[in-house]
Write an enzyme that holds these catalytic residues in place. Structure first.
Site, PDB file in Angstrom:
ATOM      1  N   GLU A 349     -15.796 -37.081  33.206  1.00  0.00           N
ATOM      2  CA  GLU A 349     -17.104 -36.316  33.214  1.00  0.00           C
ATOM      3  C   GLU A 349     -17.090 -35.102  32.723  1.00  0.00           C
ATOM      4  OE1 GLU A 349     -18.694 -36.482  37.228  1.00  0.00           O
ATOM      5  OE2 GLU A 349     -19.423 -34.564  37.107  1.00  0.00           O
ATOM      6  N   GLU A 354     -23.471 -26.397  36.590  1.00  0.00           N
ATOM      7  CA  GLU A 354     -23.787 -26.462  38.007  1.00  0.00           C
ATOM      8  C   GLU A 354     -24.082 -25.278  38.400  1.00  0.00           C
ATOM      9  OE1 GLU A 354     -21.700 -29.906  39.882  1.00  0.00           O
ATOM     10  OE2 GLU A 354     -20.123 -29.131  38.691  1.00  0.00           O
TER      11      GLU A 354
END
Length: 465
Positions: A349, A354
């Site tokens: 991933e 974020e």
């Protein structure tokens, strides 16, 4: 007489005079006043207090978020000393931040900003500042238009991050430096420059500079400017409003301790909670408390929100992936832009960005891998001065290396793991809870992630990072 240091323009900046009075907030009320002289004012981490100096050179020691300092304009040379990450308020001249991995950001004046023995991110802001890392692997950040600064102790493990100056290679850096006595002067743009005190060009090396993205090597392969939201219907469209493995009513990621249900707006029983809207070319994803009327369909989750993926429409191996977005600043909001393998496996991933709403100065960049036989993660928390409004969040993924960008300036890098060499698709989502913690107010006003565009690019075949 107070001690001074000379900035990049040859102007003396004062450290302030020695204290002649000392005050402690322990046992004080909500306000603690100093004298007209030079004061040292010590806060207490458990006391909610505002400390107010007078006309002297005052120094304030802050230990928690309930400690505050206040100064009037032109009231001496005033300093804040803290272990916390801190942005210097107006009417203060100097700042020392000692906490490891923290940040120290200056104001519009010419400041002296210092770190501690660990690693810090230091940015003087506007003005002609003097910056000191004071040990550790520090990041010195500069933005075009913020003046000319001097680094007093640039070390071999320190990094300079340049935003908006257009430097895309180390050779470009070396072509713009000149020795002036013991100091090295880097000409930036618009008459601004950066001075490295007691440094020569042969002491610099490429990995000391986080530079701009070279867009000349990119070819656009995907673009959505969100004039409309093109949801996939199985035969056409761009975005899937749910994970590929999720049922029609949507899902969430239970393993992340997320508190929201990702609503599929094409699923009629929850269509009233559609989290997506488009206005003036901007997609808004709204997270809000779930109504009782739909909680039976959302497995009882307290909040609803949205996520979009290109699983059915677009995936790519290597390249540059970018989102321009205005991130929410609400406690508990957890917006993200990320990549997953097109074959549905996990890991790997690649998290382009974020953020946690309550921490708007930290951009989190992460790569997850299974190359060791178990799931591992390499994460960087880049400290930036301002994420309010729209900013660009991007990642350059190559066969050898991954580089993350904020507003075209490199902020983090990692080796490409051995299991990240196959096509990946893009995801955009607004989670609640999880790593960001729960909302403190029940998210009564909602939280909004606004996305101006999402783009992807391939790399020229003969280009190397």
């Amino acid at each position: 007489m107070s001690r001074t240091v000379t900035n990049a323009l040859g102007e003396p900046l004062s450290y302030g005079g020695s204290s002649t009075a000392w005050f402690s907030a322990s046992g004080s009320g909500p306000l603690l006043y100093g004298t007209a002289g030079n004061d040292s004012m010590w806060a207490d981490s458990s006391v909610d207090v505002t400390m107010i100096g007078d006309s002297g050179d005052d120094i304030y020691y802050l230990y928690s978020g309930v400690n505050r300092a206040s100064e009037a304009p032109s009231a001496g040379v005033d300093t804040i000393n803290t272990w916390m990450s801190y942005s210097l308020p107006e009417n203060f001249e100097n700042l020392t931040v000692t906490g490891v991995e923290g940040f120290g950001f200056g104001n519009s004046a010419s400041n002296i900003i210092s770190g501690g023995s660990g690693s810090q991110t230091i940015n003087g802001g506007a003005g002609n500042d003097v910056l000191t890392g004071a040990g550790g692997a520090d990041t010195f950040a500069f933005k075009r238009g913020n003046g000319s600064d001097l680094i007093s102790d640039f070390g071999s493990d320190d990094v300079v991050r340049l935003e908006g100056y257009g430097f895309t290679s180390f050779d470009h850096i070396l072509a713009n430096v000149a020795q002036e006595g013991l100091d090295l002067k880097l000409s930036l743009a618009d008459g601004e420059y950066l001075v490295f005190a007691n440094t020569s060009a042969d002491q610099l090396h490429a990995n000391q500079f986080s530079l701009a993205l070279d867009r000349s090597v990119l070819t656009q392969t995907f673009s959505d400017d969100f004039n409309t939201l093109q949801l996939s219907d199985g035969t056409s469209g761009v975005w899937d409003p749910k994970y590929w493995w999720a049922p029609e009513k949507g899902a969430t990621l239970t393993g992340n301790d997320e508190l929201q249900w990702y609503v599929n707006p094409t699923y009629q029983p929850t269509a009233s909670a559609n989290p997506f809207s488009v206005t003036d070319g901007v997609l808004t994803i709204t997270a809000k408390p779930a109504s009782q009327a739909i909680q039976a369909e959302t497995n009882g989750y307290d909040y609803t929100s949205g996520m979009l993926t290109t699983y059915s429409s677009f995936a790519q191996t290597y390249g540059y992936f970018e989102m321009r977005a205005d991130m929410p600043d609400d406690q508990g909001a957890w917006p993200a832009f990320w990549l997953l393998p097109g074959d549905g496996t996990w890991p790997p991933e690649l998290d382009v960005v974020e953020m946690h709403g309550q921490d708007p100065n930290t951009v989190i960049a992460t790569v997850h891998s299974n190359e060791t036989g178990s799931q591992t993660s390499i994460a960087s928390a880049a400290r930036v001065t301002d994420t309010s409004g729209f900013h660009k969040y991007g990642v350059l993924w190559t066969e050898e290396e991954i580089v993350w960008y904020f507003d075209d300036a490199a902020i983090a890098r990692a080796d490409t793991p051995s299991d990240m060499h196959d096509p990946m698709y893009m995801l955009v989502n607004l989670a609640i809870g999880g790593m960001a913690g729960p909302p403190t107010d029940g998210l009564m006003g909602g939280a909004e992630m606004k996305v101006d565009y999402v783009k992807a690019y391939s790399l020229d075949a003969d280009w190397h990072i």
